[in-house]
Write a protein that holds these residues in place. Structure first.
Motif, mmCIF file in Angstrom:
data_model
loop_
_atom_site.group_PDB
_atom_site.id
_atom_site.type_symbol
_atom_site.label_atom_id
_atom_site.label_comp_id
_atom_site.label_asym_id
_atom_site.label_seq_id
_atom_site.Cartn_x
_atom_site.Cartn_y
_atom_site.Cartn_z
ATOM 1 N N HIS A 1 31.861 -2.014 48.354
ATOM 2 C CA HIS A 1 30.970 -0.855 48.483
ATOM 3 C C HIS A 1 30.023 -0.800 47.291
ATOM 4 O O HIS A 1 30.428 -1.028 46.151
ATOM 5 C CB HIS A 1 31.793 0.434 48.545
ATOM 6 C CG HIS A 1 30.964 1.680 48.603
ATOM 7 N ND1 HIS A 1 30.589 2.263 49.781
ATOM 8 C CD2 HIS A 1 30.436 2.461 47.608
ATOM 9 C CE1 HIS A 1 29.869 3.345 49.529
ATOM 10 N NE2 HIS A 1 29.754 3.477 48.218
ATOM 11 N N ASP B 1 27.416 1.508 45.043
ATOM 12 C CA ASP B 1 26.881 2.812 44.629
ATOM 13 C C ASP B 1 25.625 2.575 43.808
ATOM 14 O O ASP B 1 25.602 1.707 42.926
ATOM 15 C CB ASP B 1 27.908 3.586 43.797
ATOM 16 C CG ASP B 1 29.037 4.147 44.644
ATOM 17 O OD1 ASP B 1 28.756 4.645 45.749
ATOM 18 O OD2 ASP B 1 30.202 4.088 44.200
ATOM 19 N N THR B 2 24.570 3.347 44.071
ATOM 20 C CA THR B 2 23.293 3.172 43.384
ATOM 21 C C THR B 2 22.706 4.534 43.013
ATOM 22 O O THR B 2 23.072 5.563 43.600
ATOM 23 C CB THR B 2 22.281 2.422 44.263
ATOM 24 O OG1 THR B 2 22.079 3.155 45.480
ATOM 25 C CG2 THR B 2 22.779 1.026 44.594
ATOM 26 N N SER B 3 21.783 4.510 42.068
ATOM 27 C CA SER B 3 21.141 5.746 41.628
ATOM 28 C C SER B 3 20.011 6.172 42.557
ATOM 29 O O SER B 3 19.500 7.284 42.438
ATOM 30 C CB SER B 3 20.601 5.569 40.203
ATOM 31 O OG SER B 3 19.710 4.457 40.140
ATOM 32 N N ILE B 4 19.601 5.289 43.465
ATOM 33 C CA ILE B 4 18.629 5.622 44.500
ATOM 34 C C ILE B 4 19.179 5.146 45.836
ATOM 35 O O ILE B 4 20.020 4.246 45.876
ATOM 36 C CB ILE B 4 17.247 4.972 44.236
ATOM 37 C CG1 ILE B 4 17.359 3.439 44.282
ATOM 38 C CG2 ILE B 4 16.670 5.443 42.903
ATOM 39 C CD1 ILE B 4 16.009 2.730 44.222
ATOM 40 N N PRO B 5 18.734 5.728 46.961
ATOM 41 C CA PRO B 5 19.259 5.297 48.261
ATOM 42 C C PRO B 5 18.891 3.843 48.559
ATOM 43 O O PRO B 5 17.732 3.456 48.478
ATOM 44 C CB PRO B 5 18.586 6.253 49.251
ATOM 45 C CG PRO B 5 18.176 7.436 48.440
ATOM 46 C CD PRO B 5 17.830 6.905 47.081
ATOM 47 N N LEU B 6 19.907 3.050 48.898
ATOM 48 C CA LEU B 6 19.705 1.659 49.300
ATOM 49 C C LEU B 6 20.596 1.364 50.496
ATOM 50 O O LEU B 6 21.692 1.908 50.617
ATOM 51 C CB LEU B 6 20.052 0.693 48.162
ATOM 52 C CG LEU B 6 19.180 0.698 46.907
ATOM 53 C CD1 LEU B 6 19.749 -0.267 45.868
ATOM 54 C CD2 LEU B 6 17.747 0.308 47.229
ATOM 55 N N GLY C 1 20.611 2.148 53.561
ATOM 56 C CA GLY C 1 20.827 3.136 54.602
ATOM 57 C C GLY C 1 22.258 3.641 54.671
ATOM 58 O O GLY C 1 22.852 4.017 53.659
ATOM 59 N N ASN C 2 22.793 3.632 55.915
ATOM 60 C CA ASN C 2 24.163 4.112 56.127
ATOM 61 C C ASN C 2 25.207 3.011 56.022
ATOM 62 O O ASN C 2 26.368 3.215 56.370
ATOM 63 C CB ASN C 2 24.276 4.758 57.523
ATOM 64 C CG ASN C 2 23.435 6.001 57.650
ATOM 65 O OD1 ASN C 2 23.323 6.783 56.706
ATOM 66 N ND2 ASN C 2 22.830 6.200 58.817
ATOM 67 N N PRO D 1 26.139 0.876 53.055
ATOM 68 C CA PRO D 1 26.120 0.368 51.674
ATOM 69 C C PRO D 1 27.359 -0.454 51.337
ATOM 70 O O PRO D 1 27.960 -0.303 50.269
ATOM 71 C CB PRO D 1 26.065 1.661 50.854
ATOM 72 C CG PRO D 1 26.870 2.627 51.660
ATOM 73 C CD PRO D 1 26.591 2.272 53.117
ATOM 74 N N GLU E 1 17.454 -5.744 49.449
ATOM 75 C CA GLU E 1 16.556 -4.714 48.938
ATOM 76 C C GLU E 1 15.920 -5.231 47.648
ATOM 77 O O GLU E 1 16.545 -5.991 46.897
ATOM 78 C CB GLU E 1 17.320 -3.422 48.632
ATOM 79 C CG GLU E 1 17.965 -2.757 49.836
ATOM 80 C CD GLU E 1 17.063 -1.733 50.486
ATOM 81 O OE1 GLU E 1 15.863 -1.699 50.143
ATOM 82 O OE2 GLU E 1 17.576 -0.967 51.337
#
Length: 296
Positions: free
Chosen positions: A131, A133-138, A140-141, A143, A249
């Protein structure tokens, strides 16, 4: 029974096997639910039974879908992760591709595949996901990935510096073209081609493998999968690549990245006679030395 069928596409050599699969499903009164782009591509070549259904999105795969059969190579099977998500729909991979570590069932075993689904005569392998986790959305649904997460330089620019931490404690700065964090399933993929070890699927671990490291004493390392692995990226270029399996991305060095074990797993089905050791020997040609004649 409803069984979803997914494929990226087909070549004419696959048509006979696809027709046979549909006939076998009809014989067992199983309703095929076919990925809509694949269905459209097949329509000029295949006579579908009236009960045939289609799906286009992850939301279309509801509780009535008992299994998903992937028709293709390992990349095709990896695509199914974005459709089944946390729905616990078991996946069986039929190899229409080349090597096939994940899609290890041969096209000559289609009859056995359908019979095994009806009789529930198969083995379930639970596979860990990674999994992000990022500081901005990457991403989509979705991750998460079945094989690996990577950070990589974007083009032919200079190598990148990837500062890597385990649970907040500094591990190493990798001067390299990139860095791979692979699950045990992904250890036979990109990580293996970069010199990483083969890890058994049930091992509770991640493999951290540098891509073309500048330091010759930097080697792949195996860490327990209860670690949170975080990164800070530097380089002459302002942008880098971040991937989850085959999805990509473009990011810059301000994005904060961390990976961990996903809360849920994916179920891969195999026929009873197949196992990981058999796959290794078969796909990597282990034991091909004639001095091993007679060994099973």
């Amino acid at each position: 029974m409803h069984v979803a069928l997914y494929s990226r596409g087909f070549v004419k050599e696959d048509l006979e096997d696809i027709r046979f699969l549909l006939e076998e499903l009809n014989r067992q009164e199983i309703t095929p639910v076919i990925f809509e782009p694949f269905y459209r591509e097949l329509r000029p070549h295949v006579q579908f039974y009236p009960e045939t259904e289609v799906f286009s999105h992850a939301e279309d795969l509801n509780q009535r879908i008992e299994f998903l059969v992937s028709l293709g190579g390992d990349g095709t099977l990896l695509d199914t992760v974005s459709f089944i998500r946390d729905k616990n729909i078991p996946v069986m991979g039929v190899n229409f591709g080349r090597l096939g570590f994940l899609a290890s069932i041969g096209r000559n075993e289609i009859h056995e595949v359908v019979d095994s689904l009806i009789s529930r005569n198969y083995v379930v392998d639970k596979r860990t996901l990674i999994h992000l986790d990022t500081s901005i959305p990457l991403f989509g649904n979705v991750p998460y990935a079945l094989n690996e997460f990577t950070i990589h330089k974007k083009d032919t620019s200079a190598m990148v510096k990837i500062h890597t931490y385990l649970n907040g404690e500094f591990l190493n700065t990798y001067w390299a073209d990139g860095l791979i964090v692979a699950t045990p399933t992904g250890s036979t993929g990109y990580s293996l081609s970069c010199g990483g070890p083969i890890v058994f699927p049930e091992a509770a671990s991640f493999v951290i493998t540098p891509v073309a490291p500048h330091n010759l004493n930097v080697r792949p390392i195996i860490v327990p999968d209860n670690n949170i692995i975080s990164f800070e990226v530097e380089g002459r270029s302002d942008q880098f690549l971040c991937t989850l399996d085959s999805r990509m991305e473009v990011i810059d060095n301000r994005v904060q990245l961390a990976v961990k074990k996903e809360d849920f797993s994916i179920s891969l089905l195999r026929l009873n006679e197949g196992n990981f050791l058999h796959t290794l020997r078969n796909k990597l040609l282990w034991g091909i030395d004639t001095r091993n004649a007679g060994r099973k």
